[in-house]
Scaffold this motif. Sequence first.
Motif: not given
Length: 357
Positions: A301-324
Motif C-alpha cells: 500500500x505504501x509503495x502504491x501510494x508513493x507511485x500514485x504521488x509521483x504519477x500525480x506530478x508526472x501523469x505520463x508515468x502511468x502510461x509507461x511500460x518497461x516492456x514497450x
Amino acid sequence: MSASRKLASFRLPPLPTVGELIKLYNLRAEKQLSQNFLLDLRLTDKLVRQAGSLRDAHVCEVGPGPAGLTRSILNAGAADVLVVEKDSRFIPGLKLLSEAAPGKLRIVHGDILTYRMDRGFPRNISKSWEEDPPNLHIIGNLPFSVATPLIIKWLENIADRTGPFVYGRTRLTLTFQKEVAERLTASTGSRQRSRLSVMAQYLCTVRNCFTIPGRAFVPKPEVDVGVVRFTPLVQPQIQQPFKLVEKVVRNIFQFRRKYCHKGVEKLFPEACRMELTQEMMQKADVDPTLRPTELTIPQVRALADAYAHLCAHDPSLLNYEYRDELRLKHLTRQKKAPVDTFMDMSTSTPPSPLQHC
C-alpha cells in the motif's frame, strides 16, 4: 409449514445420475476447454457447503457442465439458480434439470467472461457495501484455462463495485488448480506468495477451504484442485485504482527472487529510473532489500501510494511500460539506428517512449 421452510426442504425428484446423463448425451470432456467433471455428489455437496447457507439464495453457477454441482446447489435450498454454460452440448441436460426444478433454474448459453451478471438478478436483492453480503453467491468448478483470467476480472469488478458486485459484497466459492489456490491464499514470506496473493488479499478475505484429489474428476487432471472462498472487504486495504495497484504489484513480482527495488525500477523510464526509484522507496519507507514475497500488504500500500504521488506530478508515468521500452530498443537495433538518437533530449524531434522524465 411456511413457504420458506418448504423451499429449504426442496429435494430434486428422481433423475438419471450425472454419469447416466453423460452416457445418454454422449458427453466427453474437451481437453482444449480444460474440462474436468466432478461426478461425486458427496464432494459437490461439500463444495456447496463452503459457500455457507444457500437457503432462499440467488446463485450464479459458472460452467455447470453435466450439472453435478447444480444439483447440490438446488438441494441446498437455493431459490434462484442462474447457470452460464458456454458449451452447447450440456444445454439439453440442463434443460432436463430445469424441468425437474420448475422456476428455480435459469440457463444462459454464453461465455462467463463476457456475460453481464449485473443484469442477471433483481436489484431488490442488493445490499449496501457496508452491510452484510447480499444473499447472492457465485459458485463454480472452473476450467483451469479460464480460472485465473476470471478471478482477475472479478477482483477488478470488486474494486470498481461493478459486474456481480453492483449487488453488494457478493461472495464467491470457486475451484482452482491446487497451486493457484495456494498462491491466492499464501501468507507474507511463504514460498507461494505471488502477485495473485496480494491482488486477492487486499480486496478480499480469502480462504482455502479444502483440496479435492485429481482422481475425483473425470477425466483425471494431472493436479489436485483447491476450493477457495472469497468475501470482499468493506474497505480495501489499498485505496488506489485497481489498474495502478496491479501495475505496481506486477512489476515488483516480475523479479520475485531479487530485491523489491529491482521491480520498482521498471516502473520508470531509463532516463530517470534511479532517481525516481530512490524517491519512491524513501517516500514509502520500505526496505529496498526486501524480497517481493516478504512485502506485507501495508508495505505494498505504501509503495502504491508513493507511485500514485509521483504519477500525480508526472501523469505520463502511468502510461509507461518497461516492456514497450525494451521492444523499441529491439526494433532500433534491428534497424541499426543508435538508441541515443531516440534519447537525445536536445533535439527538436517529437519525444519517443524512451524520453519520459
